[in-house]
Design a protein around this motif. Structure first.
Motif, PDB file in Angstrom:
ATOM      1  N   ARG A   1       0.826  -1.210   0.000  1.00  0.00           N
ATOM      2  CA  ARG A   1       0.000   0.000   0.000  1.00  0.00           C
ATOM      3  C   ARG A   1       0.858   1.257   0.000  1.00  0.00           C
ATOM      4  O   ARG A   1       0.529   2.233  -0.659  1.00  0.00           O
ATOM      5  CB  ARG A   1      -0.947   0.007   1.196  1.00  0.00           C
ATOM      6  CG  ARG A   1      -2.051  -1.041   1.071  1.00  0.00           C
ATOM      7  CD  ARG A   1      -3.204  -0.755   1.992  1.00  0.00           C
ATOM      8  NE  ARG A   1      -4.290  -1.704   1.783  1.00  0.00           N
ATOM      9  CZ  ARG A   1      -5.428  -1.711   2.463  1.00  0.00           C
ATOM     10  NH1 ARG A   1      -5.626  -0.788   3.409  1.00  0.00           N
ATOM     11  NH2 ARG A   1      -6.361  -2.607   2.223  1.00  0.00           N
ATOM     12  N   ASN A   2       1.951   1.216   0.759  1.00  0.00           N
ATOM     13  CA  ASN A   2       2.871   2.354   0.758  1.00  0.00           C
ATOM     14  C   ASN A   2       3.921   2.255  -0.349  1.00  0.00           C
ATOM     15  O   ASN A   2       4.722   3.173  -0.525  1.00  0.00           O
ATOM     16  CB  ASN A   2       3.569   2.467   2.118  1.00  0.00           C
ATOM     17  CG  ASN A   2       2.602   2.716   3.255  1.00  0.00           C
ATOM     18  OD1 ASN A   2       1.497   3.209   3.042  1.00  0.00           O
ATOM     19  ND2 ASN A   2       2.995   2.361   4.468  1.00  0.00           N
ATOM     20  N   ASN A   3       3.916   1.120  -1.079  1.00  0.00           N
ATOM     21  CA  ASN A   3       4.858   0.893  -2.186  1.00  0.00           C
ATOM     22  C   ASN A   3       6.321   1.049  -1.755  1.00  0.00           C
ATOM     23  O   ASN A   3       7.146   1.563  -2.497  1.00  0.00           O
ATOM     24  CB  ASN A   3       4.562   1.842  -3.353  1.00  0.00           C
ATOM     25  CG  ASN A   3       3.244   1.522  -4.031  1.00  0.00           C
ATOM     26  OD1 ASN A   3       2.856   0.362  -4.133  1.00  0.00           O
ATOM     27  ND2 ASN A   3       2.537   2.541  -4.475  1.00  0.00           N
ATOM     28  N   ARG A   4       6.610   0.589  -0.545  1.00  0.00           N
ATOM     29  CA  ARG A   4       7.996   0.555  -0.068  1.00  0.00           C
ATOM     30  C   ARG A   4       8.375  -0.908   0.147  1.00  0.00           C
ATOM     31  O   ARG A   4       8.417  -1.398   1.269  1.00  0.00           O
ATOM     32  CB  ARG A   4       8.146   1.393   1.197  1.00  0.00           C
ATOM     33  CG  ARG A   4       7.977   2.879   0.935  1.00  0.00           C
ATOM     34  CD  ARG A   4       8.303   3.728   2.143  1.00  0.00           C
ATOM     35  NE  ARG A   4       7.280   3.634   3.164  1.00  0.00           N
ATOM     36  CZ  ARG A   4       7.178   4.482   4.187  1.00  0.00           C
ATOM     37  NH1 ARG A   4       8.036   5.478   4.315  1.00  0.00           N
ATOM     38  NH2 ARG A   4       6.224   4.340   5.090  1.00  0.00           N
ATOM     39  N   TYR A   5       8.625  -1.563  -0.976  1.00  0.00           N
ATOM     40  CA  TYR A   5       8.850  -3.005  -0.960  1.00  0.00           C
ATOM     41  C   TYR A   5      10.130  -3.351  -0.210  1.00  0.00           C
ATOM     42  O   TYR A   5      10.181  -4.354   0.515  1.00  0.00           O
ATOM     43  CB  TYR A   5       8.921  -3.525  -2.399  1.00  0.00           C
ATOM     44  CG  TYR A   5       8.776  -5.020  -2.525  1.00  0.00           C
ATOM     45  CD1 TYR A   5       7.511  -5.606  -2.620  1.00  0.00           C
ATOM     46  CD2 TYR A   5       9.887  -5.847  -2.539  1.00  0.00           C
ATOM     47  CE1 TYR A   5       7.379  -6.976  -2.739  1.00  0.00           C
ATOM     48  CE2 TYR A   5       9.757  -7.213  -2.661  1.00  0.00           C
ATOM     49  CZ  TYR A   5       8.505  -7.778  -2.756  1.00  0.00           C
ATOM     50  OH  TYR A   5       8.370  -9.139  -2.857  1.00  0.00           O
ATOM     51  N   GLY A   6      11.164  -2.556  -0.374  1.00  0.00           N
ATOM     52  CA  GLY A   6      12.422  -2.821   0.311  1.00  0.00           C
ATOM     53  C   GLY A   6      12.265  -2.764   1.820  1.00  0.00           C
ATOM     54  O   GLY A   6      12.740  -3.652   2.551  1.00  0.00           O
ATOM     55  N   LEU A   7      11.575  -1.744   2.308  1.00  0.00           N
ATOM     56  CA  LEU A   7      11.350  -1.616   3.740  1.00  0.00           C
ATOM     57  C   LEU A   7      10.439  -2.728   4.251  1.00  0.00           C
ATOM     58  O   LEU A   7      10.649  -3.264   5.350  1.00  0.00           O
ATOM     59  CB  LEU A   7      10.732  -0.247   4.045  1.00  0.00           C
ATOM     60  CG  LEU A   7      10.627   0.156   5.514  1.00  0.00           C
ATOM     61  CD1 LEU A   7      11.994   0.175   6.174  1.00  0.00           C
ATOM     62  CD2 LEU A   7       9.950   1.515   5.638  1.00  0.00           C
ATOM     63  N   GLY A   8       9.455  -3.100   3.448  1.00  0.00           N
ATOM     64  CA  GLY A   8       8.554  -4.182   3.845  1.00  0.00           C
ATOM     65  C   GLY A   8       9.269  -5.516   3.959  1.00  0.00           C
ATOM     66  O   GLY A   8       9.044  -6.278   4.908  1.00  0.00           O
ATOM     67  N   THR A   9      10.148  -5.825   3.001  1.00  0.00           N
ATOM     68  CA  THR A   9      10.886  -7.082   3.067  1.00  0.00           C
ATOM     69  C   THR A   9      11.900  -7.070   4.216  1.00  0.00           C
ATOM     70  O   THR A   9      12.188  -8.120   4.803  1.00  0.00           O
ATOM     71  CB  THR A   9      11.618  -7.364   1.746  1.00  0.00           C
ATOM     72  OG1 THR A   9      12.401  -6.218   1.371  1.00  0.00           O
ATOM     73  CG2 THR A   9      10.633  -7.685   0.635  1.00  0.00           C
ATOM     74  N   ALA A  10      12.428  -5.898   4.557  1.00  0.00           N
ATOM     75  CA  ALA A  10      13.320  -5.800   5.719  1.00  0.00           C
ATOM     76  C   ALA A  10      12.553  -6.142   6.998  1.00  0.00           C
ATOM     77  O   ALA A  10      13.068  -6.850   7.880  1.00  0.00           O
ATOM     78  CB  ALA A  10      13.921  -4.401   5.814  1.00  0.00           C
ATOM     79  N   LYS A  11      11.331  -5.642   7.116  1.00  0.00           N
ATOM     80  CA  LYS A  11      10.503  -5.990   8.266  1.00  0.00           C
ATOM     81  C   LYS A  11      10.208  -7.488   8.292  1.00  0.00           C
ATOM     82  O   LYS A  11      10.267  -8.126   9.357  1.00  0.00           O
ATOM     83  CB  LYS A  11       9.190  -5.211   8.214  1.00  0.00           C
ATOM     84  CG  LYS A  11       9.322  -3.716   8.456  1.00  0.00           C
ATOM     85  CD  LYS A  11       7.954  -3.056   8.433  1.00  0.00           C
ATOM     86  CE  LYS A  11       8.064  -1.559   8.724  1.00  0.00           C
ATOM     87  NZ  LYS A  11       6.743  -0.898   8.755  1.00  0.00           N
TER      88      LYS A  11
END
Length: 294
Positions: free
Chosen positions: A258-268
């Protein structure tokens, strides 16, 4: 001769294990390794431009991401509560339904059925129950329990998720505990009763140690289920009110898609995987050490 045997063994392994390993690699291993790479990047999940940022994502998560901290604390509280209550209820049902009851087979089916219903559908069903069903019962009976704002207030929304999750999982755990109780030698329990042991003493000193393999499996399953809760969270509370019941899995989804921050999401997701893996390994190690043989 030995060379031919080795070749034959290697060929058999390739034929029987090879296809499964290929599919496992495509579906699980390769996406996992790719997500590890993307966790060190800044990427929106759409464009071909991927920027390497190193440990910046992890620093942001640990220091600045208050929403993630809040969702992690909620998930931890939910997991502890759900694991304890689900296992107590599942074990209690197993003890009850291993007695000489005429309807025990029918009751086993009834208690197991909620596990067959998918999490999304289950959440929508219970959303209707909490919003409409409980309100109507409260008006008819005047009981305060049914008049609570179950999905509109943070504490009650937490317990609403607990109630539905326990209702869904207890029946499955019951089946595992029944299998464990069936393997407890009756001779030991009869000998304990003859020696004057009470039911509680027999349960604590004989039954529980002998069903520790079932306890190990049930704890592992409930810990993983609770930490990974997503579908029930989405369909029942959508993380509300005001993100007070947002699980880590839902937070990761919101960040990545939803926020289109795939890199940050995969880090989480990578951090979450490490935490859950450590907790489950410790749990399995501890409960395995307490297993005994009859």
């Amino acid at each position: 001769m030995k060379a031919n045997q080795r070749f034959s063994t290697a060929l058999q392994q390739l034929v029987f294990v090879g296809p499964a390993f290929v599919f496992f690699s495509i579906i699980v291993l390769v996406p996992f390794l790719m997500s590890m790479y993307y966790s060190f990047t800044e990427w929106n999940g759409v464009t071909s431009h991927v920027k390497w940022v190193g440990f910046d994502n992890f620093k942001q998560i640990m220091v600045n991401d208050k929403d993630f901290h809040k969702s992690f604390w909620f998930t931890t509280r939910f997991t502890v509560t759900e694991v304890v209550i689900s296992n107590v209820v599942g074990f209690g049902l197993a003890l009850l339904l291993t007695q000489a009851l005429k309807t025990r087979n029918a009751l086993r089916t009834v208690f197991f059925m909620p596990n067959v219903i998918g999490g999304l559908l289950l959440g929508f069903i219970w959303q209707f129950i909490f919003v409409k069903g409980f309100a109507n019962i409260g008006e008819l009976t005047g009981l305060g329990f049914f008049q609570l704002p179950w999905l509109g207030d943070a504490p009650t929304a937490f317990w609403a998720l607990i109630i539905v999750s326990v209702w869904q999982h207890a029946g499955y755990l019951m089946v595992i505990y029944i299998a464990g109780l069936a393997n407890v030698p009756k001779e030991l329990q009869e000998a304990a009763y003859i020696d004057g042991a009470t039911r509680w003493q027999s349960l604590r000193n004989i039954t529980l140690p002998l069903i520790m393999p079932s306890v190990t499996v049930c704890l592992f399953l409930t810990i993983s289920w609770a930490f990974k809760m997503y579908d029930l969270n989405v369909s029942l509370t959508q993380g509300g009110p005001f993100n007070s019941t947002q699980s880590v899995a839902l937070n990761i989804y919101e960040e990545a898609f939803r926020n289109n921050r795939y890199g940050l999401g995969t880090a989480k997701a990578f951090l979450f995987f490490i935490v859950v893996a450590i907790i489950t390994m410790i749990q399995v190690r501890v409960t395995k050490s307490k297993e005994v043989e009859a």
